[in-house]
Design a protein around this motif. Structure first.
Motif, PDB file in Angstrom:
ATOM      1  N   CYS A  26      16.258  87.037  75.028  1.00 54.25           N
ATOM      2  CA  CYS A  26      17.183  85.771  75.487  1.00 54.25           C
ATOM      3  C   CYS A  26      17.257  85.427  76.927  1.00 54.25           C
ATOM      4  O   CYS A  26      18.469  85.197  77.449  1.00 54.25           O
ATOM      5  CB  CYS A  26      18.486  85.867  74.770  1.00 54.25           C
ATOM      6  N   SER A  27      16.373  85.426  77.622  1.00 53.79           N
ATOM      7  CA  SER A  27      16.503  85.137  79.208  1.00 53.79           C
ATOM      8  C   SER A  27      17.027  83.877  79.171  1.00 53.79           C
ATOM      9  O   SER A  27      17.732  83.615  80.425  1.00 53.79           O
ATOM     10  CB  SER A  27      14.936  85.285  79.676  1.00 53.79           C
ATOM     11  N   ALA A  43      29.832  84.199  90.255  1.00 56.15           N
ATOM     12  CA  ALA A  43      28.129  84.828  90.390  1.00 56.15           C
ATOM     13  C   ALA A  43      28.248  85.750  89.289  1.00 56.15           C
ATOM     14  O   ALA A  43      29.196  86.624  88.727  1.00 56.15           O
ATOM     15  CB  ALA A  43      28.086  85.490  91.651  1.00 56.15           C
ATOM     16  N   LEU A  44      27.186  85.757  88.555  1.00 56.98           N
ATOM     17  CA  LEU A  44      26.854  86.753  87.306  1.00 56.98           C
ATOM     18  C   LEU A  44      26.181  87.754  88.285  1.00 56.98           C
ATOM     19  O   LEU A  44      25.316  87.652  88.853  1.00 56.98           O
ATOM     20  CB  LEU A  44      26.076  86.222  86.151  1.00 56.98           C
ATOM     21  N   MET A  45      26.404  89.237  87.955  1.00 55.68           N
ATOM     22  CA  MET A  45      25.562  90.134  88.827  1.00 55.68           C
ATOM     23  C   MET A  45      24.168  90.050  88.274  1.00 55.68           C
ATOM     24  O   MET A  45      23.882  89.656  87.033  1.00 55.68           O
ATOM     25  CB  MET A  45      26.045  91.376  88.176  1.00 55.68           C
ATOM     26  N   ALA A  46      23.370  90.232  89.091  1.00 56.26           N
ATOM     27  CA  ALA A  46      21.990  90.310  88.795  1.00 56.26           C
ATOM     28  C   ALA A  46      21.599  91.238  87.542  1.00 56.26           C
ATOM     29  O   ALA A  46      21.970  92.291  87.578  1.00 56.26           O
ATOM     30  CB  ALA A  46      21.148  90.636  89.953  1.00 56.26           C
ATOM     31  N   GLY A  64      16.286  92.954  83.232  1.00 57.13           N
ATOM     32  CA  GLY A  64      15.767  91.688  83.364  1.00 57.13           C
ATOM     33  C   GLY A  64      14.328  91.384  84.055  1.00 57.13           C
ATOM     34  O   GLY A  64      14.045  91.807  85.061  1.00 57.13           O
ATOM     35  N   PRO A  65      13.466  90.490  83.564  1.00 53.80           N
ATOM     36  CA  PRO A  65      12.386  90.243  83.970  1.00 53.80           C
ATOM     37  C   PRO A  65      12.656  89.261  85.413  1.00 53.80           C
ATOM     38  O   PRO A  65      13.234  88.481  85.374  1.00 53.80           O
ATOM     39  CB  PRO A  65      11.558  89.408  83.131  1.00 53.80           C
ATOM     40  N   ARG A  66      12.341  90.035  86.485  1.00 53.08           N
ATOM     41  CA  ARG A  66      12.477  89.288  87.783  1.00 53.08           C
ATOM     42  C   ARG A  66      11.985  87.852  87.823  1.00 53.08           C
ATOM     43  O   ARG A  66      12.748  86.870  88.180  1.00 53.08           O
ATOM     44  CB  ARG A  66      11.779  90.053  88.873  1.00 53.08           C
ATOM     45  N   GLU A  67      10.828  87.509  87.356  1.00 55.30           N
ATOM     46  CA  GLU A  67      10.530  86.129  87.214  1.00 55.30           C
ATOM     47  C   GLU A  67      11.198  85.211  86.403  1.00 55.30           C
ATOM     48  O   GLU A  67      11.201  83.970  86.867  1.00 55.30           O
ATOM     49  CB  GLU A  67       8.811  86.096  86.745  1.00 55.30           C
ATOM     50  N   ALA A  68      12.151  85.458  85.546  1.00 57.18           N
ATOM     51  CA  ALA A  68      12.956  84.784  84.837  1.00 57.18           C
ATOM     52  C   ALA A  68      14.205  84.340  85.660  1.00 57.18           C
ATOM     53  O   ALA A  68      14.763  83.266  85.546  1.00 57.18           O
ATOM     54  CB  ALA A  68      13.281  85.296  83.460  1.00 57.18           C
ATOM     55  N   PRO A  71      14.395  82.559  90.545  1.00 58.84           N
ATOM     56  CA  PRO A  71      14.543  81.473  91.140  1.00 58.84           C
ATOM     57  C   PRO A  71      15.848  80.813  91.236  1.00 58.84           C
ATOM     58  O   PRO A  71      16.226  80.211  92.076  1.00 58.84           O
ATOM     59  CB  PRO A  71      13.772  80.469  90.271  1.00 58.84           C
ATOM     60  N   LEU A  72      16.511  81.156  90.049  1.00 57.36           N
ATOM     61  CA  LEU A  72      18.046  80.783  89.979  1.00 57.36           C
ATOM     62  C   LEU A  72      18.798  81.496  91.371  1.00 57.36           C
ATOM     63  O   LEU A  72      19.762  81.003  91.768  1.00 57.36           O
ATOM     64  CB  LEU A  72      18.558  81.156  88.728  1.00 57.36           C
ATOM     65  N   TYR A  73      18.768  82.585  91.308  1.00 59.50           N
ATOM     66  CA  TYR A  73      19.448  83.406  92.454  1.00 59.50           C
ATOM     67  C   TYR A  73      19.174  82.927  93.624  1.00 59.50           C
ATOM     68  O   TYR A  73      20.073  82.775  94.662  1.00 59.50           O
ATOM     69  CB  TYR A  73      19.354  84.937  92.280  1.00 59.50           C
TER      70      TYR A  73
END
Length: 86
Positions: A26-27, A43-46, A64-68, A71-73
């Motif tokens: 569920c990314s 902020a939500l922790m990475a 979590g997949p970095r590519e998902a 961009p938001l961070y």
């Protein structure tokens, strides 16, 4: 409390929540958590090596997949002065 003190808050989900995300991929849900926390000035922790827990599996980890999420961070770091941000 953080809002009352005028301070930003960094938070994360529970071990059960991260287990749910990992199990179902569920990314999009996590991206909504990131966006909502940013929009409220926090902020939500990475999602890198987040603790997961279920009765069946016990402790395990979500990477979590970095590519998902990157961009938001990146957007949040580049737009810290938007209205509503602390």
């Amino acid at each position: 409390m953080a809002d009352a003190m005028g301070r930003p808050l960094a938070a994360t989900a529970s071990g059960q929540d991260w287990a749910f995300v990992k199990e179902r991929g569920c990314s999009g849900l996590v991206r909504s958590w990131i966006a909502a926390s940013y929009a409220s000035g926090h902020a939500l922790m990475a999602p890198h090596r987040q603790w997961c827990h279920t009765e069946e599996k016990g402790t395990h980890w979500y990477d979590g997949p970095r590519e998902a999420y990157a961009p938001l961070y990146r957007f949040a770091r580049q737009h810290t002065a938007l209205p509503g941000r602390l």
